[in-house]
Design a protein around this motif. Structure first.
Motif, PDB file in Angstrom:
ATOM      1  N   ARG A  12       0.820  -1.212   0.000  1.00 15.19           N
ATOM      2  CA  ARG A  12       0.000   0.000   0.000  1.00 15.19           C
ATOM      3  C   ARG A  12       0.860   1.270   0.000  1.00 15.19           C
ATOM      4  NH1 ARG A  12      -3.521   3.066   3.491  1.00 15.19           N
ATOM      5  NH2 ARG A  12      -2.110   2.576   5.191  1.00 15.19           N
ATOM      6  N   GLN A  13       1.752   1.367   0.972  1.00 13.58           N
ATOM      7  CA  GLN A  13       2.513   2.607   1.097  1.00 13.58           C
ATOM      8  C   GLN A  13       3.486   2.822  -0.065  1.00 13.58           C
ATOM      9  OE1 GLN A  13       1.507   4.874   3.384  1.00 13.58           O
ATOM     10  NE2 GLN A  13       2.766   6.229   2.132  1.00 13.58           N
ATOM     11  N   PRO A  14       4.304   1.799  -0.439  1.00 17.56           N
ATOM     12  CA  PRO A  14       5.204   2.025  -1.586  1.00 17.56           C
ATOM     13  C   PRO A  14       4.434   2.347  -2.876  1.00 17.56           C
ATOM     14  CG  PRO A  14       5.634  -0.128  -0.566  1.00 17.56           C
ATOM     15  CD  PRO A  14       4.531   0.509   0.207  1.00 17.56           C
ATOM     16  N   ALA A  15       3.330   1.633  -3.099  1.00 21.14           N
ATOM     17  CA  ALA A  15       2.555   1.891  -4.316  1.00 21.14           C
ATOM     18  C   ALA A  15       1.976   3.299  -4.285  1.00 21.14           C
ATOM     19  CB  ALA A  15       1.434   0.860  -4.460  1.00 21.14           C
ATOM     20  N   LEU A  16       1.566   3.708  -3.089  1.00 20.96           N
ATOM     21  CA  LEU A  16       1.003   5.063  -2.956  1.00 20.96           C
ATOM     22  C   LEU A  16       2.075   6.101  -3.259  1.00 20.96           C
ATOM     23  CD1 LEU A  16      -1.464   6.728  -2.166  1.00 20.96           C
ATOM     24  CD2 LEU A  16      -0.645   6.697   0.186  1.00 20.96           C
ATOM     25  N   ASP A  17       3.286   5.851  -2.775  1.00 23.40           N
ATOM     26  CA  ASP A  17       4.372   6.803  -3.044  1.00 23.40           C
ATOM     27  C   ASP A  17       4.643   6.922  -4.544  1.00 23.40           C
ATOM     28  OD1 ASP A  17       4.717   7.547  -0.444  1.00 23.40           O
ATOM     29  OD2 ASP A  17       6.230   6.025  -0.013  1.00 23.40           O
ATOM     30  N   GLU A  18       4.621   5.762  -5.223  1.00 23.35           N
ATOM     31  CA  GLU A  18       4.822   5.802  -6.683  1.00 23.35           C
ATOM     32  C   GLU A  18       3.732   6.636  -7.350  1.00 23.35           C
ATOM     33  OE1 GLU A  18       6.644   1.244  -6.929  1.00 23.35           O
ATOM     34  OE2 GLU A  18       4.728   1.715  -7.874  1.00 23.35           O
ATOM     35  N   TRP A  19       2.529   6.397  -6.904  1.00 18.13           N
ATOM     36  CA  TRP A  19       1.387   7.107  -7.480  1.00 18.13           C
ATOM     37  C   TRP A  19       1.503   8.620  -7.240  1.00 18.13           C
ATOM     38  CZ3 TRP A  19      -2.643  10.039  -5.399  1.00 18.13           C
ATOM     39  CH2 TRP A  19      -3.740  10.250  -6.228  1.00 18.13           C
ATOM     40  N   LEU A  20       1.831   8.956  -5.983  1.00 18.80           N
ATOM     41  CA  LEU A  20       1.949  10.369  -5.624  1.00 18.80           C
ATOM     42  C   LEU A  20       2.995  11.061  -6.494  1.00 18.80           C
ATOM     43  CD1 LEU A  20       1.709  10.139  -1.743  1.00 18.80           C
ATOM     44  CD2 LEU A  20       0.167  11.392  -3.234  1.00 18.80           C
TER      45      LEU A  20
END
Lengths: 230, 512, 326
Positions: free
Chosen positions: C313-321
């Protein structure tokens, strides 16, 4: 008897002291240059300002801490003596009971004073529908109704023309006679003082001086007053 | 003295209560989280974006308001009064309805872009930060125009007469009369809009734009909703309050113009210059009216035909919302009056500051904090409606106070001594002096509070309830694919918000 | 007096009826609305349980986490896959006690706490009168010209937005940042929730919207509108289910268990498709309404286990951001 015992009042650069004894039923003009403290003197008596020291006494009773409405005093201000949203009858009735719950006899008295000041039939109007002179009469009618033993006037008639003003002063005279009121009247017109009040309190140099006879004072004014009167 | 003292004490209690509400809820959230937690890179980006968009929105609103206010101040035409009233509408429009209207006019498929395409011109985009700014200008241009128009009307007409007798050209009038007024008025207008935009929430939510257009309030929402990170939410709430306080301190010398609710139709204004400026003013007024009213018309065009099809449930929710809004408004009026009277009697500045606090508080933090504080006392379902009513009343206070404080001050200045000398106090004073003299600003404040409460989606989601309000119902419709019914409900919501404002405002003028 | 009476009627809480047994169900907002499955659930369950079912709607998981063991909830209805890790970590839930070996799900379900009652997959929905040549694969979507505009939801505030994050991660793995970089210029806007996005799509603002494979069913069944389609991608579609669970601290354990048992009965499952516009979790396909059976189905369903989803969740969110903040 109204006494100002060793009163001192200070606000920023301004200061006023007074030590006066005014007999019951007396008429006094209050005269002095603008900003000398005439209105302050009235406010101290009326309870809108509080002295830093000294006492205000009425017939030997200390009224210094009393709320304005509880004092044995009626005041006519320079402006705003009537509530513009209330009828004449309500404005006058408020002198008897602020909550306006008047019984029949009180309502009759309101009608009576309206008559006395020559405004019968106008009780349901609002102040805006009246002329300046008529508005002053309404204020005087309320004074008459309240019949308090002290009456303070802070140039309430200043905006009226000479004839109207004379008329008001004469009405005031009658009312004060009828109620045996002690009257203090601020004025900048020496003529008013001569006509209305045998004695005059001069406010000058931060002090309300003891009352002196009006005519000699005005005939031979001290230098400050002379400059003011011109 | 006692009555006077009681009045002042009541004001202090209200102010202290407000302070406790705003700061106490923040503390409750932090306490539940076991302390504040640090902010990440994206939170700080949100802080920067929030400041930037609020500053840009405020600057644009204030700048655009000047020509509009000037044109309205110096021109007289049929329907001017009505137009001035209508131009105020967006300020009390529920955000979700406004967004629908803005999209249908300025959206990719909106009327404006269709026109541009037909003319072979490049399209404009409203998604992302542009949309946030556009919506903020849409909401706050009315407020700015109103405040600046008052400034114009406050210039004594003698001065304009003197100017024309001296043969001033429009440029001279601008230099000697108008610019000094604007220099005095504009900073306050700017600050007011800046503060409103600083805590704006739903606008950024609906028009979105993603990470580039995330405001602090949106970050708080995400912290709550998705990360369940109350500590971060509390920290962000604190940052938001800090921002607002810093803005207010930095602008301490700026007075937000008074008389927010004063009448707008001063009969005799300056007469405007002739020539091409007539056409220019007409164009400015037409543009402003188009910008502000077209979206409303677009919402109505879509939604009005759907009104008869709305189900009974929507009408029940509407009725519930109206009742809640009215109670909120009455509560707001009472609180406002208590505070304003205390302030008018020269109470400390902190009371005025406390009255402004709700403007800077995060509704999400407020709601969550109350939830935490109240959950042991009563079931959240029972609390949902009362809490919503109370929060909406508190949120409306800053606007109501702007209208009420000047009026309460002049009431005290003009009639305070007379009332005191007649021993007019307590209920009699309220009935025979305060209420009649303050009816207009009270009506205005009540109308504003009712309209804002009507459109609020607010804290109710956390407290939950089996009694949805109209805005909640609108979201439910959208969540059930029923976009057309949602458009109908949006028109209903808009009509009720305006209607409530009108009724209260009119009520305040009955006696005048 | 009359206005007061009306006001009271409007504001009074629905009175609990004579029965003293009350089952409190925390549910997502849309469930209890009259267009959701809620009213039907209430009337049908009450008909045989001799109890009162109270829906409490709102932000259910944040609220439950704040209330902890003191919660009034007996059942939580409408949690999403992808957030179960944090819900489970709270320790507030009890096992559902159902046999999940023969569910009608495209993935195997072994969770003994959270019980799915409906499901669907993420998909981009379009209008075939406006978009005549929709992308035929995720890759074609990425490679489409940038004037193809899509609306998506924010993974920080929307469950479908989060599903998209995981969808992209599962399809593109370590290349996800590149995929986002290609997708970003086509994203008209990122909205907080699904409803704002979908509204923009039906208003004609965007060509495609992130929604569900089952979304066209609503338009067909309720509006006779055959133009809305879900683009089916050979790379697969991400699985999403809505879940129910019983709260361990319930004071009505029997009723709660009765409710959990009832959820998977055909009587209840049959109400799902046309009330929730999603697919039933345990119902033979032959019993689905025609409109659902006719919908094109993806060949491949993608899904992360709870632990994988939580870890990503968090790494994917960072990529998205990073892709969207650029």
């Amino acid at each position: 008897m109204l006494e100002l015992r060793d009163i001192a009042f200070r606000q920023d650069d301004f200061s006023l002291c007074a030590d006066l004894t005014l007999p019951k039923g007396g008429r006094f003009a209050v005269i002095g240059a603008s900003g000398s403290g005439k209105s302050t003197l009235l406010s101290l008596i009326g309870g809108f300002l509080f002295p830093d020291q000294g006492k205000v006494m009425w017939n030997g009773q200390d009224i210094t801490g009393m709320a304005p409405g509880d004092r044995p005093i009626s005041t006519l201000f320079q402006h705003h003596n009537l509530f513009p949203h209330l009828t004449i009858r309500q404005n006058i009735g408020m002198g008897l009971r602020p909550d306006l719950r008047l019984d029949t006899s009180q309502r009759n008295r309101v009608a009576q004073v309206l008559d006395q000041v020559g405004l019968s039939g106008m009780g349901d109007r609002r102040p805006a529908a009246l002329s300046g002179g008529q508005q002053s009469r309404v204020a005087l009618a309320r004074v008459l109704l309240r019949a308090r033993p002290i009456l303070l006037l802070d140039e309430p008639f200043a905006a009226l023309g000479p004839a109207l003003k004379a008329e008001m002063l004469s009405l005031l005279n009658d009312i004060a006679d009828g109620t045996e009121a002690t009257v203090l009247m601020v004025t900048h017109d020496p003529q008013d003082a001569r006509v209305f009040s045998p004695q005059t309190i001069l406010v000058e140099d931060g002090r309300a001086h003891a009352p002196r006879d009006t005519a000699p004072l005005l005939d031979d004014p001290p230098p400050g007053l002379r400059a003011y009167l011109g | 003295m006692a009555a006077r003292l009681r009045g002042v004490i009541a004001g202090r209690i209200v102010a202290a209560g407000l302070g406790a509400l705003i700061l106490g809820t923040l503390a409750a959230v932090a306490w539940q989280a076991g302390g504040l937690s640090g902010l990440g890179e994206w939170d700080w980006r949100a802080v920067r974006f929030t400041i930037w968009q609020a500053a840009l929105s405020a600057t644009l609103s204030a700048a655009l308001a000047v020509p509009v206010a000037r044109a309205l101040a110096r021109r007289r035409f049929r329907g001017r009064g009505l137009l001035v009233t209508l131009l105020g509408a967006p300020f009390i429009l529920p955000v979700i309805v406004a967004i629908m209207g803005l999209i249908s006019v300025f959206g990719r498929n909106g009327a404006l872009n269709e026109g541009l395409r037909a003319l072979g011109l490049p399209e404009i985009g409203i998604y992302g930060w542009q949309g946030v700014i556009l919506a903020h200008v849409f909401f706050n241009l009315p407020l700015s125009v109103r405040l600046i128009l008052q400034g114009w009307q406050a210039i004594p007409s003698e001065r304009f007469r003197l100017a024309s007798s001296l043969g001033f050209a429009p440029a001279d009038i601008a230099r000697h009369l108008e610019r000094p007024m604007l220099r005095a008025a504009l900073p306050g207008v700017w600050l007011a809009v800046f503060l409103v935009c600083l805590t704006s929430f739903t606008v950024a939510l609906a028009l979105g734009g993603g990470p580039r257009a995330t405001t602090v309030e949106l970050a708080i929402y995400q912290a709550f909703r998705f990360d369940f990170d109350l500590g971060r939410a509390a920290t962000l709430g604190l940052v938001q309050i800090g921002l607002c306080i810093a803005a207010m301190l930095a602008a301490r010398w700026i007075a937000i113009p008074a008389g927010f609710g004063a009448g707008m139709d001063a009969g005799q204004g300056p007469t405007g210059p002739r020539g091409w400026r007539v056409a220019a003013d007409a164009a400015v007024i037409a543009l402003a009216a188009g910008f502000l009213l077209w979206p409303l018309a677009a919402v109505m065009a879509v939604g009005v035909p759907r009104l008869p099809m709305l189900q009974a449930d929507i009408w029940w929710a509407a009725g519930r919302s109206v009742v809640m809004a009215v109670i909120s408004a009455l509560l707001a009026v009472m609180l406002c009056l208590t505070l304003a009277l205390t302030i008018a009697r020269g109470a400390g500045r902190w009371i005025e500051a406390a009255g402004m606090l709700p403007l800077i508080a995060s509704p999400l933090v407020l709601g969550t904090g109350l939830f935490i504080l109240l959950r042991d006392m009563a079931g959240p379902q029972q609390m949902a409606l009362p809490v919503t009513v109370a929060i909406n009343a508190a949120m409306a206070l800053p606007f109501g106070l702007r209208a009420l404080i000047p009026a309460a001050r002049s009431l005290q200045d003009d009639y305070g001594q007379l009332a005191a000398s007649l021993d007019l106090r307590g209920w009699a004073r309220l009935r025979y002096l305060t209420l009649p003299r303050l009816a207009r600003p009270l009506g205005f404040a009540g109308g504003l509070a009712a309209a804002l409460a009507m459109g609020d989606l607010g804290v109710i989601t956390l407290f939950a309830s089996d009694q949805p309000t109209l805005p909640l119902k609108l979201y439910q419709l959208m969540n059930s694919y029923r976009m057309a019914d949602a458009a109908g409900a949006a028109v209903l919501l808009m009509a009720l918000s305006f209607g409530l404002f009108w009724v209260f405002d009119k009520g305040g003028r009955l006696d005048a | 007096m009359k206005p007061l009476l009306i006001a009271t009627a409007l504001l009074a809480a629905t009175p609990a009826l004579a029965q003293d047994r009350v089952l409190t169900v925390y549910a997502s907002d849309y469930i209890a609305s009259e267009w959701g499955p809620g009213p039907k659930i209430k009337s049908e369950f009450e008909a045989f349980c001799d109890c009162t079912l109270d829906f409490v709607t709102g932000d259910i998981l944040p609220r439950l986490l704040m209330e902890g063991e003191g919660t009034d909830a007996d059942i939580v209805f409408g949690l999403n896959t992808d957030v179960t890790a944090r819900a489970r970590a709270s320790g507030l839930f009890a096992p559902h006690g159902q046999d999940t070996s023969d569910m009608s799900l495209p993935v195997e379900w072994t969770d003994d706490i959270f019980l799915p009652y409906n499901w669907g997959e993420t998909a981009f929905v379009y209008d075939n009168t406006r978009l005549e040549n929709p992308p035929a694969s995720f890759q074609e979507l990425l490679d489409a010209p940038d004037d193809l505009k899509i609306v998506i939801q924010d993974p920080r505030s929307s469950i479908s937005g989060l599903a998209l994050l995981l969808w992209v991660k599962q399809v593109y793995g370590d290349d996800a940042p590149d995929a986002w970089a290609k997708l970003a210029p086509k994203v008209l806007t990122v909205t907080r929730g699904w409803s704002e996005s979908y509204g923009m799509f039906t208003d004609g603002e965007a060509d495609m919207v992130l929604s569900y494979t089952t979304s066209p069913a609503y338009h067909i069944a309720a509006e006779d509108d055959l133009t809305k389609k879900a683009a089916i991608f050979p790379e697969g579609h991400y699985f999403m289910a809505e879940l129910a669970a019983q709260v361990a601290s319930t004071d009505q354990p029997e009723l709660a268990q009765q409710f959990m048992d009832w959820i998977l009965t055909p009587e209840f499952q049959k109400t799902i498709p046309l009330a929730n516009w999603s697919l039933p979790a345990k119902l033979p396909q032959d019993d689905w309404p025609q409109v659902m059976r006719d919908l094109p189905r993806p060949d491949k369903t993608l899904f992360y286990s709870e632990d994988e989803a939580e870890a990503l969740r968090q790494p994917a969110l960072d990529e998205w951001l990073r892709a969207f903040a650029g």
